[in-house]
Design a protein around this motif. Sequence first.
Motif, PDB file in Angstrom:
ATOM      1  N   ASN A 112       0.810  -1.231   0.000  1.00 30.98           N
ATOM      2  CA  ASN A 112       0.000   0.000   0.000  1.00 30.98           C
ATOM      3  C   ASN A 112       0.836   1.270   0.000  1.00 30.98           C
ATOM      4  OD1 ASN A 112       0.903  -0.079   2.652  1.00 30.98           O
ATOM      5  ND2 ASN A 112      -1.020  -0.902   3.442  1.00 30.98           N
ATOM      6  N   ARG A 113       2.149   1.099  -0.164  1.00 30.40           N
ATOM      7  CA  ARG A 113       3.026   2.276  -0.229  1.00 30.40           C
ATOM      8  C   ARG A 113       4.169   1.959  -1.189  1.00 30.40           C
ATOM      9  NH1 ARG A 113       7.565   4.357   2.583  1.00 30.40           N
ATOM     10  NH2 ARG A 113       7.452   6.625   2.777  1.00 30.40           N
ATOM     11  N   LEU A 114       4.418   2.880  -2.135  1.00 29.25           N
ATOM     12  CA  LEU A 114       5.545   2.677  -3.056  1.00 29.25           C
ATOM     13  C   LEU A 114       6.572   3.770  -2.808  1.00 29.25           C
ATOM     14  CD1 LEU A 114       3.978   1.924  -6.582  1.00 29.25           C
ATOM     15  CD2 LEU A 114       4.887   0.287  -4.922  1.00 29.25           C
ATOM     16  N   SER A 115       7.841   3.382  -2.868  1.00 27.04           N
ATOM     17  CA  SER A 115       8.920   4.354  -2.763  1.00 27.04           C
ATOM     18  C   SER A 115       9.729   4.223  -4.058  1.00 27.04           C
ATOM     19  CB  SER A 115       9.765   4.008  -1.535  1.00 27.04           C
ATOM     20  OG  SER A 115      10.945   4.751  -1.553  1.00 27.04           O
ATOM     21  N   ILE A 116       9.612   5.240  -4.911  1.00 30.12           N
ATOM     22  CA  ILE A 116      10.185   5.139  -6.258  1.00 30.12           C
ATOM     23  C   ILE A 116      11.534   5.866  -6.309  1.00 30.12           C
ATOM     24  CG2 ILE A 116       9.763   5.551  -8.719  1.00 30.12           C
ATOM     25  CD1 ILE A 116       6.756   5.652  -8.115  1.00 30.12           C
ATOM     26  N   GLY A 117      12.560   5.161  -6.773  1.00 34.30           N
ATOM     27  CA  GLY A 117      13.909   5.726  -6.821  1.00 34.30           C
ATOM     28  C   GLY A 117      14.126   6.564  -8.073  1.00 34.30           C
ATOM     29  N   VAL A 118      13.762   7.835  -7.980  1.00 36.95           N
ATOM     30  CA  VAL A 118      13.865   8.730  -9.144  1.00 36.95           C
ATOM     31  C   VAL A 118      15.294   9.299  -9.246  1.00 36.95           C
ATOM     32  CG1 VAL A 118      13.066  10.935 -10.092  1.00 36.95           C
ATOM     33  CG2 VAL A 118      11.410   9.311  -9.130  1.00 36.95           C
ATOM     34  N   GLN A 119      15.805   9.802  -8.168  1.00 38.21           N
ATOM     35  CA  GLN A 119      17.142  10.428  -8.015  1.00 38.21           C
ATOM     36  C   GLN A 119      17.238  11.795  -8.701  1.00 38.21           C
ATOM     37  OE1 GLN A 119      17.848   8.458  -5.882  1.00 38.21           O
ATOM     38  NE2 GLN A 119      17.413   6.383  -6.541  1.00 38.21           N
ATOM     39  N   SER A 120      16.871  11.873  -9.987  1.00 36.59           N
ATOM     40  CA  SER A 120      16.828  13.168 -10.685  1.00 36.59           C
ATOM     41  C   SER A 120      15.962  12.961 -11.928  1.00 36.59           C
ATOM     42  CB  SER A 120      18.229  13.613 -11.099  1.00 36.59           C
ATOM     43  OG  SER A 120      18.141  14.779 -11.916  1.00 36.59           O
ATOM     44  N   PHE A 121      15.394  14.071 -12.431  1.00 35.16           N
ATOM     45  CA  PHE A 121      14.625  13.959 -13.678  1.00 35.16           C
ATOM     46  C   PHE A 121      15.512  14.323 -14.882  1.00 35.16           C
ATOM     47  CE2 PHE A 121      11.354  14.498 -10.410  1.00 35.16           C
ATOM     48  CZ  PHE A 121      10.456  13.503 -10.762  1.00 35.16           C
ATOM     49  N   PHE A 122      16.796  14.635 -14.625  1.00 37.84           N
ATOM     50  CA  PHE A 122      17.672  15.093 -15.710  1.00 37.84           C
ATOM     51  C   PHE A 122      18.659  14.023 -16.171  1.00 37.84           C
ATOM     52  CE2 PHE A 122      16.319  19.076 -13.756  1.00 37.84           C
ATOM     53  CZ  PHE A 122      15.974  19.820 -14.877  1.00 37.84           C
ATOM     54  N   LYS A 123      18.799  13.989 -17.504  1.00 35.79           N
ATOM     55  CA  LYS A 123      19.630  12.995 -18.163  1.00 35.79           C
ATOM     56  C   LYS A 123      21.080  12.980 -17.655  1.00 35.79           C
ATOM     57  CE  LYS A 123      20.537  11.964 -23.015  1.00 35.79           C
ATOM     58  NZ  LYS A 123      20.391  12.531 -24.359  1.00 35.79           N
ATOM     59  N   GLU A 124      21.705  14.192 -17.572  1.00 35.84           N
ATOM     60  CA  GLU A 124      23.133  14.196 -17.230  1.00 35.84           C
ATOM     61  C   GLU A 124      23.378  13.736 -15.790  1.00 35.84           C
ATOM     62  OE1 GLU A 124      21.128  16.498 -18.479  1.00 35.84           O
ATOM     63  OE2 GLU A 124      21.545  18.364 -17.442  1.00 35.84           O
ATOM     64  N   ASP A 125      22.407  14.003 -14.885  1.00 38.63           N
ATOM     65  CA  ASP A 125      22.568  13.529 -13.495  1.00 38.63           C
ATOM     66  C   ASP A 125      22.418  11.998 -13.455  1.00 38.63           C
ATOM     67  OD1 ASP A 125      22.522  16.253 -12.934  1.00 38.63           O
ATOM     68  OD2 ASP A 125      20.371  16.229 -12.496  1.00 38.63           O
ATOM     69  N   LEU A 126      21.425  11.514 -14.196  1.00 37.77           N
ATOM     70  CA  LEU A 126      21.181  10.061 -14.205  1.00 37.77           C
ATOM     71  C   LEU A 126      22.396   9.345 -14.809  1.00 37.77           C
ATOM     72  CD1 LEU A 126      17.430  10.203 -15.289  1.00 37.77           C
ATOM     73  CD2 LEU A 126      18.300   9.585 -13.033  1.00 37.77           C
ATOM     74  N   LYS A 127      23.017   9.998 -15.789  1.00 36.84           N
ATOM     75  CA  LYS A 127      24.215   9.420 -16.411  1.00 36.84           C
ATOM     76  C   LYS A 127      25.368   9.419 -15.398  1.00 36.84           C
ATOM     77  CE  LYS A 127      27.085   9.737 -20.450  1.00 36.84           C
ATOM     78  NZ  LYS A 127      28.032  10.764 -20.833  1.00 36.84           N
ATOM     79  N   TYR A 128      25.543  10.534 -14.692  1.00 33.67           N
ATOM     80  CA  TYR A 128      26.617  10.628 -13.686  1.00 33.67           C
ATOM     81  C   TYR A 128      26.455   9.507 -12.651  1.00 33.67           C
ATOM     82  CZ  TYR A 128      29.677  12.635 -10.095  1.00 33.67           C
ATOM     83  OH  TYR A 128      30.672  12.810  -9.158  1.00 33.67           O
ATOM     84  N   LEU A 129      25.192   9.240 -12.283  1.00 35.33           N
ATOM     85  CA  LEU A 129      24.918   8.239 -11.234  1.00 35.33           C
ATOM     86  C   LEU A 129      24.912   6.806 -11.775  1.00 35.33           C
ATOM     87  CD1 LEU A 129      21.938  10.094  -9.470  1.00 35.33           C
ATOM     88  CD2 LEU A 129      24.312  10.001  -8.681  1.00 35.33           C
ATOM     89  N   ASN A 130      24.940   6.695 -13.117  1.00 35.97           N
ATOM     90  CA  ASN A 130      24.803   5.395 -13.812  1.00 35.97           C
ATOM     91  C   ASN A 130      23.456   4.737 -13.540  1.00 35.97           C
ATOM     92  OD1 ASN A 130      25.980   3.578 -15.686  1.00 35.97           O
ATOM     93  ND2 ASN A 130      26.394   2.117 -14.031  1.00 35.97           N
ATOM     94  N   ARG A 131      22.403   5.553 -13.596  1.00 40.77           N
ATOM     95  CA  ARG A 131      21.051   5.003 -13.465  1.00 40.77           C
ATOM     96  C   ARG A 131      20.638   4.431 -14.807  1.00 40.77           C
ATOM     97  NH1 ARG A 131      18.856   4.006  -8.674  1.00 40.77           N
ATOM     98  NH2 ARG A 131      16.761   4.445  -9.428  1.00 40.77           N
ATOM     99  N   ILE A 132      19.776   3.424 -14.770  1.00 40.00           N
ATOM    100  CA  ILE A 132      19.408   2.712 -15.994  1.00 40.00           C
ATOM    101  C   ILE A 132      18.202   3.369 -16.689  1.00 40.00           C
ATOM    102  CG2 ILE A 132      17.792   1.042 -15.010  1.00 40.00           C
ATOM    103  CD1 ILE A 132      19.287  -1.168 -16.496  1.00 40.00           C
TER     104      ILE A 132
END
Length: 374
Positions: A112-132
């Motif tokens: 009944n509760r979701l915790s979604i790992g967004v981290q950032s909405f920006f491409k370059e941050d997600l790339k820096y973090l190596n998010r998929i």
Amino acid sequence: MAGIYIHIPFCKQKCHYCNFFSVASEKYKDQFIIALYKEIALQKDYLGGEEIETIYFGGGTPSILSFDEILMVLDEISKVHQIGMGAEITLEANPDDLNKEKVLELRKTPVNRLSIGVQSFFKEDLKYLNRIHTGEQASLSISYAKEAGFDNLSIDLIYGIPTLTKEKWLANLNKFFSFNLQHLSAYALTIEPKTALEILINKGKIKPVNENSIVGHFKQLITLMNKQGFIHYEISNFCREDFYSKHNKSYWFGKKYLGLGPSAHSFSGKSRQWNVSNISKYISEIEMKKIPAEKENLTTIQKYNDYILTSMRTIWGIDSNYIKKHFGEEFLSHFKFYIKEYIKSGKVIRKQDKFFLSDNGKLFADGIAAGLFR
Ligand SMILES: C[S@@+](CC[C@H](N)C(=O)[O-])C[C@H]1O[C@@H](n2cnc3c(N)ncnc32)[C@H](O)[C@@H]1O
Ligand code: SF4
């Protein structure tokens, strides 16, 4: 009342900053699930029959579990524990797993509760973090979860990323507000030992983290969250009234919890134990009917230090009556002596018998706690 944490130790790809235990291969997934069912039975007496108030699927990546697997895990738990009516059941989810069908399926489970790992909405941050995943996938996953009827939703964001400017951090927070969600966890990027991030920074291949931008982002964060009426109930956590993470709150209030799965930690009130951080060892020890954990009995000093460290970070603060009652006069006078300098410098605010970090003090929480330790 007690809690159960279940660690799902698989990720599609390792994020460069993360040192939570997980492997980027699902080779052992089926064997792991069977071992997990067995561990639930093996550890059935750990909580001494207390009712379960919260269950937390953490990771790794719990959103790789299928509908049937989630139901089976909860079913195995309910065979040996009394799950309270209205228990909070959280699942951490990665945006790339949350398509429309998956979210509708999840909605049909007791989660009944979701915790979604967004981290950032920006491409370059997600790339820096190596998010998929992409920022767009992150936005879509939140919309799908809302449309499916989840009404207790949290996202994780990370600040202090060298590619994240002040303007982009503001945009990430505004994006969060636009979804009108109940909860935000916002973490300062920390460079954990032996992570790819540490190695890449040390080799000079990527930009290092700048302390000043972490402080700047944190100040922006608390100002904006306050303005929007969120309760800053723990250094990294904000919620709407009554949407505290009950599970995390129970850690901070010293309630008992049982951790299942590799690397999961448990706390019995008197001791803590931690499962082995190795999937094949975990599976083979369970096969031999052994609890795959090391245990440590807590001394009064450890309990006092834990109390200081955790309660200081929360809106409920440190209670000097609690120190007197649980640790005695000697600990109380130690606390009273060392807290003085932090009150004087404005880092700690006193309200009768309670002590809280000021907004400035929140920047120094770990150092202040260390200064109060025995
Ligand atoms: C262990 S992860 C599990 C959640 C899920 N697998 C995901 O990545 O979305 C929980 C959260 O911890 C935070 N986290 C992990 N390592 C961190 C670090 N070194 N610095 C800041 N935040 C971190 C991230 O925000 C992440 O979403
Ligand atoms: S942050 Fe989440 S997805 Fe990334 S490696 Fe850690 S647990 Fe896995």
